[in-house]
Design a protein around this motif. Structure first.
Motif, PDB file in Angstrom:
ATOM      1  N   GLU A 159       0.833  -1.210   0.000  1.00  0.00           N
ATOM      2  CA  GLU A 159       0.000   0.000   0.000  1.00  0.00           C
ATOM      3  C   GLU A 159       0.862   1.252   0.000  1.00  0.00           C
ATOM      4  O   GLU A 159       0.546   2.241  -0.667  1.00  0.00           O
ATOM      5  CB  GLU A 159      -0.950  -0.002   1.198  1.00  0.00           C
ATOM      6  CG  GLU A 159      -1.922   1.173   1.188  1.00  0.00           C
ATOM      7  CD  GLU A 159      -3.204   0.868   1.926  1.00  0.00           C
ATOM      8  OE1 GLU A 159      -4.222   1.512   1.622  1.00  0.00           O
ATOM      9  OE2 GLU A 159      -3.193  -0.005   2.816  1.00  0.00           O
ATOM     10  N   LYS A 196      -6.673  -7.786  -1.673  1.00  0.00           N
ATOM     11  CA  LYS A 196      -7.580  -6.760  -1.146  1.00  0.00           C
ATOM     12  C   LYS A 196      -6.957  -5.375  -1.252  1.00  0.00           C
ATOM     13  O   LYS A 196      -7.627  -4.397  -1.594  1.00  0.00           O
ATOM     14  CB  LYS A 196      -7.928  -7.076   0.314  1.00  0.00           C
ATOM     15  CG  LYS A 196      -8.860  -8.256   0.490  1.00  0.00           C
ATOM     16  CD  LYS A 196      -9.127  -8.515   1.969  1.00  0.00           C
ATOM     17  CE  LYS A 196     -10.009  -9.742   2.170  1.00  0.00           C
ATOM     18  NZ  LYS A 196     -10.222 -10.040   3.614  1.00  0.00           N
ATOM     19  N   THR A 197      -5.672  -5.278  -0.955  1.00  0.00           N
ATOM     20  CA  THR A 197      -4.985  -3.983  -1.028  1.00  0.00           C
ATOM     21  C   THR A 197      -4.955  -3.466  -2.458  1.00  0.00           C
ATOM     22  O   THR A 197      -5.257  -2.293  -2.710  1.00  0.00           O
ATOM     23  CB  THR A 197      -3.545  -4.121  -0.492  1.00  0.00           C
ATOM     24  OG1 THR A 197      -3.588  -4.566   0.865  1.00  0.00           O
ATOM     25  CG2 THR A 197      -2.805  -2.799  -0.567  1.00  0.00           C
ATOM     26  N   LYS A 200      -8.453  -2.476  -3.720  1.00  0.00           N
ATOM     27  CA  LYS A 200      -8.917  -1.232  -3.082  1.00  0.00           C
ATOM     28  C   LYS A 200      -8.651  -0.029  -3.973  1.00  0.00           C
ATOM     29  O   LYS A 200      -9.398   0.955  -3.972  1.00  0.00           O
ATOM     30  CB  LYS A 200      -8.191  -1.080  -1.737  1.00  0.00           C
ATOM     31  CG  LYS A 200      -8.455   0.195  -0.972  1.00  0.00           C
ATOM     32  CD  LYS A 200      -7.658   0.165   0.326  1.00  0.00           C
ATOM     33  CE  LYS A 200      -7.710   1.479   1.073  1.00  0.00           C
ATOM     34  NZ  LYS A 200      -6.883   1.441   2.307  1.00  0.00           N
ATOM     35  N   TYR A 201      -7.596  -0.114  -4.786  1.00  0.00           N
ATOM     36  CA  TYR A 201      -7.227   0.967  -5.700  1.00  0.00           C
ATOM     37  C   TYR A 201      -7.561   0.623  -7.157  1.00  0.00           C
ATOM     38  O   TYR A 201      -7.115   1.307  -8.074  1.00  0.00           O
ATOM     39  CB  TYR A 201      -5.730   1.269  -5.568  1.00  0.00           C
ATOM     40  CG  TYR A 201      -5.345   1.772  -4.202  1.00  0.00           C
ATOM     41  CD1 TYR A 201      -5.410   3.129  -3.880  1.00  0.00           C
ATOM     42  CD2 TYR A 201      -4.929   0.876  -3.204  1.00  0.00           C
ATOM     43  CE1 TYR A 201      -5.072   3.584  -2.615  1.00  0.00           C
ATOM     44  CE2 TYR A 201      -4.584   1.336  -1.943  1.00  0.00           C
ATOM     45  CZ  TYR A 201      -4.659   2.685  -1.648  1.00  0.00           C
ATOM     46  OH  TYR A 201      -4.318   3.137  -0.392  1.00  0.00           O
TER      47      TYR A 201
END
Length: 514
Positions: A159, A196-197, A200-201
């Motif tokens: 992230e 997931k990280t 998320k973007y």
């Protein structure tokens, strides 16, 4: 019927082959009898890998069912073809997004696309970035200092890199994140958290899981990256499953990677004359895993347990406990013997061929087809070597001429050791270069890859600055007999200094477009 059944039926028929291959299915051509009988080309009734509709499509669907993937493709050019195809597909997608931008200019096409990769990725990932003129941003794995190897890639570290790359001015969007899990040594990252990280973007996650084709079949082994939510997963079937060398699978899931674009690049990077023997081998390996994989892996766990118990009393040789069960990473972590020396003596004296040697350890791959006989021989050999290292055995001649590899001379590329980047990978790889001795190269920019093979992970990549610590490491590897590529007569290629390379971007742009 599986693919091999179709080939067997055709081999037993009276069809005469007025078609490729040139051996004409003749068993007198030199290889063991029967090999050529099943080797054909795309003829009527045998489907086409590049546009499968019948038997190959059915075989790919069987593989997709095993891994619970939306789509699965057979790869006969190895995982490399899958990596090149996946990264090229997401590069085209992000390029098209950039073209629609109001401030997009044609001269921005090369180098305006960003790719986040784990620094311990295989060289094929770097080659894909080079071919697509992508700007690389590295997420560095943790370092397992006790064992001198790269560890997991953490979601927070990823992230941080995403946020940092997104804040930079100019360039294009982040095309994808690429990680390797498991590593060559069998270290597994938390793919679910990384997925997931990235998601998320709105960024796809590509997982090079070449060494994890056996994942997800038995609960004692890690989950498959497909199950954990990765968008593209590449499995080398031949590495840990019973299948021929050069066979692999690519799984695609979700909507972040275009099906049509991906298929286009699979058609580009895969041979137009795919081997039916290799495809039948993939299908057979998948069928075996579906039918007997759980029991075979369960038996392997039992053999591994007995093996480790047999080494419990060793004074020097130990097995790293942090790997997935399909890998045995054994070594003298006190560096009383180098990994290469251990590799050599196991091969020369005991006729045990390891997969790889690194600093203070060797790597053995354990699969569904391993037998206790082989593991027992390895256990006994390691016990004997351990006694020799302890001085309890007179015959320790295998140590002659094999200096110990000190921990201080073994930096591992990761959070604690990050080569400085002076140029983009593609710029440095295209730039004019000169040869310099290792000592003279300190402070210059690398123009080619330097890596141990296996595992094929760059110690130094084009565009990175040659540091004194790296030179010391390379010399140590050479002096200890490691298989180091990219170094010739202790000389390496570095970017020629001058305006034509490091300052004149037009020069690089025009050369890139040739």
């Amino acid at each position: 019927m599986n693919l091999f059944d179709h080939l067997s039926e055709y081999a037993d028929s009276d069809y005469y082959p007025f078609h490729m291959p040139g051996h004409k299915r003749n068993s007198e051509c030199g290889l063991p009898e029967g090999v050529y009988r099943y080797d054909i080309t795309e003829i009527e009734g045998f489907d086409n890998l590049h546009s499968p509709e019948t038997i190959i499509k059915d075989a790919e669907q069987r593989a997709a069912k095993l891994y619970d993937s939306e789509e699965t493709y057979f790869l006969v050019n190895g995982s490399t073809a899958g990596i090149l195809s996946a990264i090229s597909a997401i590069a085209e997608r992000i390029g098209k997004v950039a073209e629609r931008s109001s401030n997009w200019k044609r001269e921005d096409w090369h180098g305006n696309r960003r790719l986040i990769i784990a620094r311990n990725c295989h060289k094929a990932v770097y080659h894909a970035a080079f071919l697509n003129r992508m700007e690389l941003y590295y997420v560095y794995p943790e370092i397992i200092k006790e064992y001198g190897m790269a560890g997991q890639v953490r979601a927070q570290e990823l992230e941080d890199v995403i946020c940092s790359a997104s804040r930079e001015k100019g360039g294009g969007g982040i095309a994808a994140v690429v990680i390797t899990s498991p590593t060559y040594e069998g270290i597994v990252s938390h793919v679910g958290e990384l997925a997931k990280t990235a998601h998320k973007y709105g960024i796809p996650l590509i997982v090079d899981q070449a060494h994890g084709a056996h994942f997800g079949i038995h609960p004692a082994y890690p989950k498959s990256a497909v199950e954990e939510g990765a968008d593209v997963v590449i499995h080398s079937v031949h590495k840990t499953m019973p299948a021929p060398t050069q066979t692999a699978l690519l799984h695609r899931n979700g909507t972040l990677v275009s099906k049509d674009i991906l298929r286009k690049y699979l058609g580009i990077y895969q041979t137009s004359s795919p081997s039916y023997l290799l495809m039948a081998g993939i299908d057979d390996g998948v069928a075996f895993a579906a039918r007997e994989g759980y029991g075979s892996l369960d038996r392997l766990l039992s053999m591994r347990k007995d093996f480790l118990e047999g080494l419990a009393g060793c004074a020097h040789i130990r097995v790293c406990p942090l790997t997935e069960p399909g890998k045995l990473v054994a070594g003298a972590w006190d560096c009383s013997i180098t990994g290469q020396a251990l590799y050599d003596v196991l091969r020369e004296k005991y006729h045990l061929q390891m997969e790889m040697a690194s600093g203070c350890y060797v790597v053995a791959i354990l699969t569904m087809r391993d037998k206790w006989e082989g593991m027992e021989r390895l256990r006994d050999a390691l016990l004997e070597i351990d006694k020799a290292l302890s001085g309890d055995k007179a015959d320790s001649s295998f140590m002659e001429g094999r200096p110990a590899f000190r921990k201080a001379r073994l930096p591992v590329i990761g959070k604690d050791y990050r080569p400085k980047v002076n140029l983009s990978l593609w710029q440095a790889y295209l730039a004019l270069n000169v040869e310099r001795s290792l000592e003279e190269a300190v402070g210059w920019t690398a123009a080619s890859f330097i890596y141990l093979y296996p595992p094929g992970i760059p110690l130094l990549a084009p565009g990175e600055e040659v540091g004194a610590e790296m030179v010391e490491l390379i010399i140590a590897y050479i002096n200890n007999g490691y298989n180091l590529l990219g170094v010739q007569d202790k000389k390496i290629k570095v970017v020629k200094k001058g305006e034509e390379n490091e300052k004149d971007k037009d020069y690089l742009y025009h050369r890139a477009c040739k």
